[in-house]
Design an enzyme around this catalytic site. Structure first.
Site, mmCIF file in Angstrom:
data_model
loop_
_atom_site.group_PDB
_atom_site.id
_atom_site.type_symbol
_atom_site.label_atom_id
_atom_site.label_comp_id
_atom_site.label_asym_id
_atom_site.label_seq_id
_atom_site.Cartn_x
_atom_site.Cartn_y
_atom_site.Cartn_z
ATOM 1 N N ALA A 620 29.602 -15.150 -10.489
ATOM 2 C CA ALA A 620 29.938 -16.018 -9.369
ATOM 3 C C ALA A 620 31.234 -16.750 -9.641
ATOM 4 C CB ALA A 620 28.810 -17.026 -9.124
ATOM 5 N N SER A 621 31.885 -17.167 -8.568
ATOM 6 C CA SER A 621 33.130 -17.918 -8.634
ATOM 7 C C SER A 621 34.146 -17.164 -9.495
ATOM 8 C CB SER A 621 32.859 -19.335 -9.164
ATOM 9 O OG SER A 621 33.837 -20.232 -8.676
ATOM 10 N N GLY A 622 34.526 -17.692 -10.667
ATOM 11 C CA GLY A 622 35.480 -16.986 -11.514
ATOM 12 C C GLY A 622 34.977 -15.620 -11.941
#
Length: 838
Positions: A620-622
């Site tokens: 998730a995200s990065g």
């Protein structure tokens, strides 16, 4: 005749730069001779590169006690006026081209240089300036940069005919301005040679840009941070107080294991190889493979010196056991698990694949939680002792908030989050859950619970409604599980072993032949005829929080260090033997800049060969930032992914300082100089505006790259972005993921993309092998010893402004799933502080 020679550099140095030539780090460590009359008999000298440098240019001379030298010194002193203005030499470098004879002599000396001093013609000298730079000479065994050696390398490179130019990476510096001036002067001197010196900058502060702008050319990545806000100085005082495709329908192979019995010749070859196996790889015929699944399970390969279980080795052991004629079956102890649902799904898939061999796999469970039972019910038989605990009560999700705690302590978090679902900042700023966060967590909970009910229903043959009804009864007696047919029988461990002995025909007074997880991990696949073919696929594993550089307390495999992973990605790109690559990601994100740099390298790799991203527990995200650069993304049903958003925060500590009698005064130059450095006061309106614009800019870069990578309009990507976390199944239906499955499916897709027949064997090459070096082993042993130091350091990090935007998913803890909280060490210290106030 005694002489005293002043040397500007040491005999040996450690260069932290990543050189483009193997000889560079050895060559550029020779002493710089500052005496024009000095000739070295040392064959290791760099005098074949740098001409004798006259003392009038460098303000350095050899002191000599001879009468002639004394007379010269007196004459020089007489020439200098005693009164009035005294003129001193500048020491400025005057670059002079060599004549034909000097060039011949240098080239002749190079012919007889040692192999480690040789440099290929046309090479580029690479250097990375970072952190603290010492004015002392440093040995090769330290990572601290040395100013004398940096300076000497630039001087030698200017005169070295083999060096075409310099590529200078400039990272955040913590040295003083004096050293910065010295390095800048040497950069300007180097340019006099007519060679290029190219600078590259990721984080653009005043010092970093001051050096970079002196280069011939200066470059930066699109996601670089700019902190050209001004200059501050602080003084502190202590008081006297105490499956959706992108375009059209694309068919992906399932990667499902198809068990095939061996023919007579293949069986003969395997048995022949077993005869010549090493003693520690030999297994008694009719043995039972025993494994205990417990606690955290890593997605990285682990060495024999660690007690942490490794998902790759668990999976490989089950595959080997299915084909090993010496293994009669598997006895699986399932203890409480704290890994995520992605890894649980992967293990369950391998259990089901093992059963295709016709061998038994018996599960044994002491504490029956949702994850543990989800694995256990996939076994051929499942047993539990009479005193086993049953916690099949359902599923909860918790979100913790520190807003009230910080308010009592006197800390005011100033959080800038982009995306209405980006709840990473809520933990710090809010006292209760937001409507958006509640909506997101509810959907995640529904997905996980529905998947669990479906899986148990398939394994037990019961209707989904019946399984859900049983859960809602709040059953805690293990006998009820037997009555409902959810376990085979109630038996103690020794009774199950006796049953297995009887099944395998082992006499009661003899021991059941077994082989444990660690020993069986040493059995080579080639011994069992499971080795791959000529075609190779690289497996690059990336697990943990994302950072740009390695921290002083980080251990191997505990985090994703961008500069290390980039080297591995480049090595795969440059090696033509790899037909494709699979990047296995298990990360909640981290530094946004580091994520972008890795995205770029993965994108370059995908331009040369197929790249498949395989997601584990969380990407998730990065973590998703990295994955979206791949050609195809594969996720588990319950992988947590998405979270396309950013968050950045600063703590205002004015009230805390007032409580403890601490004062800090800040003097600055530049309108925005105090943006990141003055935590003793809240933002001014113009500072808050700039702080928000910086985060918004980072979010737009992330979102737009996600839209480009997924061939999706920006407005459509905005609908699924906003920092929202999705399960793999939901992400697939919204176009964020291409296919659902585990690593085996990712490998099958990689074969398809590389035009390798699906039934053809390939060799999987693990790029991230476990380290067996003594420092890494000791770091694992000593992790508990440095726990206090790590916590204190974590507190300091939390109370210091983070220079950079974070692309990170917040810590979600699923109770009864055993998921570890990703809470910061600051929470533990705050608990101690508050308890002391009672």
């Amino acid at each position: 005749m005694a002489k005293l020679l002043i040397l500007h550099a040491p005999q040996v140095v450690f260069s932290s730069s990543r050189s483009l030539v193997s000889a560079t780090t050895t060559l550029y460590r020779r002493p710089l001779l500052l005496n024009s009359n000095f000739t070295s008999s040392d064959s290791h000298s760099s005098s074949h590169i740098v001409p004798c440098l006259r003392s009038r240019r460098f303000s350095a001379r050899a002191f000599d006690d001879s009468p002639a030298s004394s007379a010269e010194l007196e004459k020089d002193q007489q020439e200098q006026p005693r009164d009035g203005v005294e003129e001193y030499p500048t020491g400025e470098m005057v670059y002079e081209d060599r004549n034909a004879w000097e060039s011949f002599v240098v080239k002749f000396r190079m012919l007889f240089a040692y192999p480690w001093q040789r440099v290929r013609k046309g090479s580029v000298l690479t250097m990375t300036l970072r952190g603290q730079i010492s004015d002392q000479l440093k040995s090769r065994f330290t990572s601290v940069l040395s100013l004398p050696q940096i300076s000497e390398n630039l001087v030698k490179a200017a005169y070295d005919p083999r060096i075409a130019g310099v590529y200078l990476h400039i990272e955040p510096l913590s040295c003083g301005w004096g050293k910065v001036e010295e390095i800048r002067r040497h950069i300007l001197d180097f340019k006099k040679s007519g060679k290029f010196i190219v600078g590259y900058i990721n984080i653009c502060g005043l010092k970093e840009y001051y050096l970079g702008c002196a280069c011939s050319e200066l470059y930066a990545p699109p996601s670089a941070y700019s902190f050209l806000y001004g200059l501050t100085v602080q003084a502190s005082f202590l008081g006297d107080q105490q499956e959706q495709p992108r375009d059209g329908v694309e068919e992906y192979p399932t990667g499902e294991m198809v068990y095939e019995d061996r023919n007579a010749w293949e069986s003969f070859v395997v048995k022949f190889r077993m005869l010549f196996a090493y003693p520690w790889q030999r297994v008694r015929k009719g043995s039972v493979l025993t494994m205990t699944l417990r606690g955290q399970i890593s997605d990285q390969l682990k060495s024999r010196f660690t007690s942490v279980l490794s998902l790759p080795q668990i999976s490989e052991n089950l595959v080997k056991a299915a084909y090993d004629p010496r293994i009669a079956g598997v006895y699986l102890h399932i203890e409480p698990l704290s890994c995520g649902w992605g890894k649980v799904e992967e293990i369950r898939r391998h259990i089901l694949d093992f059963k295709k061999s016709g061998k038994f796999i018996v599960g044994y469970i002491n504490i029956c939680g949702l994850k543990e039972y989800y694995l256990g019910c996939a076994c051929s038989e499942l047993y539990a002792p009479p005193s086993a605990y049953s916690f099949l009560y359902g599923l909860t999700v918790q979100a913790s908030f520190l807003g009230g705690v910080f308010e009592k302590v006197g800390i005011e978090p100033q959080v800038q989050r982009i995306g209405k679902y980006k709840s990473a900042g809520d933990q710090l700023a809010r006292k209760s859950i937001s409507e958006e966060n509640y909506e997101m967590l509810s959907v995640l909970l529904d997905n996980i619970y529905a998947n669990w009910l479906d899986g148990v229903s398939d394994s037990t043959g019961k209707k989904r409604e019946d399984v859900e009804s049983f859960i809602n009864q709040g059953v805690y007696e293990i006998e009820k599980l037997k009555e409902e047919g959810l376990i085979k029988d109630i038996r103690y461990d020794d009774e199950v072993i006796s049953m297995l002995k009887e099944r395998l025909g082992v006499e009661k007074d003899k021991k059941l032949p077994t082989v444990d997880y660690k020993k069986y991990s040493g059995v080579k696949k080639s011994t069992l005829g499971l080795s791959g073919g000529r075609d190779q696929i690289a497996i690059i594993r990336a697990g943990g929080s994302i950072s740009r550089v390695k921290g002083p307390l980080s251990t191997p495999g505990s985090s994703i260090v961008a500069e290390q992973l980039i080297e591995k990605i480049r090595s795969v790109r440059e090696n033509k033997k790899y037909k494709a690559a699979v990047i296995r990601i298990d990360s909640p994100g981290g530094d946004a800049l580091a994520s972008d740099l890795m995205w770029r390298e993965i994108k370059l790799l995908a331009e040369t060969k197929p790249v498949i991203a395989s997601m584990s527990d969380v990407a998730a995200s990065g973590g998703y930032y990295m994955a979206m650069a791949a050609n195809t993304i594969v996720a588990e049903n319950l992988t947590l992914t998405g979270s396309i958003g950013v968050v950045t925060a600063r703590f205002t500590l004015a009230k805390l300082y007032e409580k403890i009698g601490f004062n800090k005064e800040t003097i600055s130059r530049g309108k925005y100089a105090e943006l990141l450095g003055a935590e003793e006061r809240p933002f001014k309106p113009e500072e808050a505006e700039l702080f928000g614009k910086s985060a918004q800019h980072a979010y737009q870069l992330f979102r737009n790259k996600a839209a480009l990578s997924r061939s999706m309009p920006v407005d459509k990507m905005e609908e699924v972005a906003q920092g929202r976390v999705w399960t793999g199944k939901d992400a697939h239906s919204r176009g964020l993921v291409d296919a659902l499955g585990g690593l085996s499916r990712a490998i099958a897709i990689a074969k398809q993309k590389a035009n390798i027949p699906l039934d053809k064997k390939v060799t999987l090459v693990e790029i991230s092998r476990p380290s067996t070096s003594l420092p890494d082993i000791l770091s694992g042993i000593g992790s508990s010893v440095i726990g206090v130091d790590r916590t204190l350091k974590g507190l300091l990090d939390e109370l210091t402004v983070s220079k950079g935007v974070q692309a990170r998913m917040d810590g979600i803890m699923f109770q009864q799933l055993g998921r570890d909280s990703l809470a910061s060490p600051i929470i533990d210290l705050l608990k101690d502080y508050l308890s002391s106030l009672r």
